[in-house]
Design a protein around this motif. Structure first.
Motif, PDB file in Angstrom:
ATOM      1  N   GLU A   1       0.418  -1.351  -0.173  1.00 26.74           N
ATOM      2  CA  GLU A   1      -0.226   0.300   0.094  1.00 26.74           C
ATOM      3  C   GLU A   1       1.255   0.728  -0.441  1.00 26.74           C
ATOM      4  O   GLU A   1       0.111   2.157  -1.094  1.00 26.74           O
ATOM      5  CB  GLU A   1      -0.701  -0.126   0.976  1.00 26.74           C
ATOM      6  CG  GLU A   1      -1.999   1.210   1.299  1.00 26.74           C
ATOM      7  CD  GLU A   1      -2.778   0.667   2.495  1.00 26.74           C
ATOM      8  OE1 GLU A   1      -4.399   1.334   1.996  1.00 26.74           O
ATOM      9  OE2 GLU A   1      -2.232   0.381   2.813  1.00 26.74           O
ATOM     10  N   GLU A   2       1.713   1.157   0.493  1.00 24.99           N
ATOM     11  CA  GLU A   2       2.656   2.424   1.338  1.00 24.99           C
ATOM     12  C   GLU A   2       3.280   2.770  -0.695  1.00 24.99           C
ATOM     13  O   GLU A   2       3.669   3.575  -1.379  1.00 24.99           O
ATOM     14  CB  GLU A   2       4.243   1.757   1.591  1.00 24.99           C
ATOM     15  CG  GLU A   2       5.225   3.846   2.363  1.00 24.99           C
ATOM     16  CD  GLU A   2       6.375   3.040   2.877  1.00 24.99           C
ATOM     17  OE1 GLU A   2       7.029   3.184   2.392  1.00 24.99           O
ATOM     18  OE2 GLU A   2       5.443   1.821   3.790  1.00 24.99           O
TER      19      GLU A   2
ATOM     20  N   PRO B   1      -0.070   2.829  -3.745  1.00 21.08           N
ATOM     21  CA  PRO B   1      -1.174   3.197  -3.055  1.00 21.08           C
ATOM     22  C   PRO B   1      -3.041   3.086  -3.462  1.00 21.08           C
ATOM     23  O   PRO B   1      -3.786   3.040  -2.992  1.00 21.08           O
ATOM     24  CB  PRO B   1      -1.504   4.564  -3.329  1.00 21.08           C
ATOM     25  CG  PRO B   1       0.219   5.178  -3.649  1.00 21.08           C
ATOM     26  CD  PRO B   1       0.190   4.107  -4.069  1.00 21.08           C
TER      27      PRO B   1
END
Length: 72
Positions: free
Chosen positions: A59-60, A63
């Motif tokens: 997710e980092e 995104p």
């Protein structure tokens, strides 16, 4: 994926995860990363024995990626 195949994929995923858990005595992680450098577009699942949650890092870095909770 045709809607008619979603149930079959879910059953195959569950069977594979149960088998890996039994053989390796470990929880599993499961992910699909979409078209990333593929010359022929296709979907596939990565299922591996692991105790780490990869999603926070994914997710980092990406995104736009989202969890597909309907296949958990």
């Amino acid at each position: 994926m045709p809607p008619a195949h979603v149930g079959e994929l879910a059953a195959l995923k569950e069977f594979t995860q149960k088998t890996i858990r039994r053989v390796y005595q470990s929880p599993t992680i499961c992910f699909e990363h979409g078209q990333s450098g593929q010359s022929v577009a296709h979907a596939h699942l990565h299922i591996a024995p692991a105790t780490v949650d990869l999603f926070p890092r994914i997710e980092e870095d990406q995104p736009r990626f989202k969890k597909i909770s309907s296949l958990y």
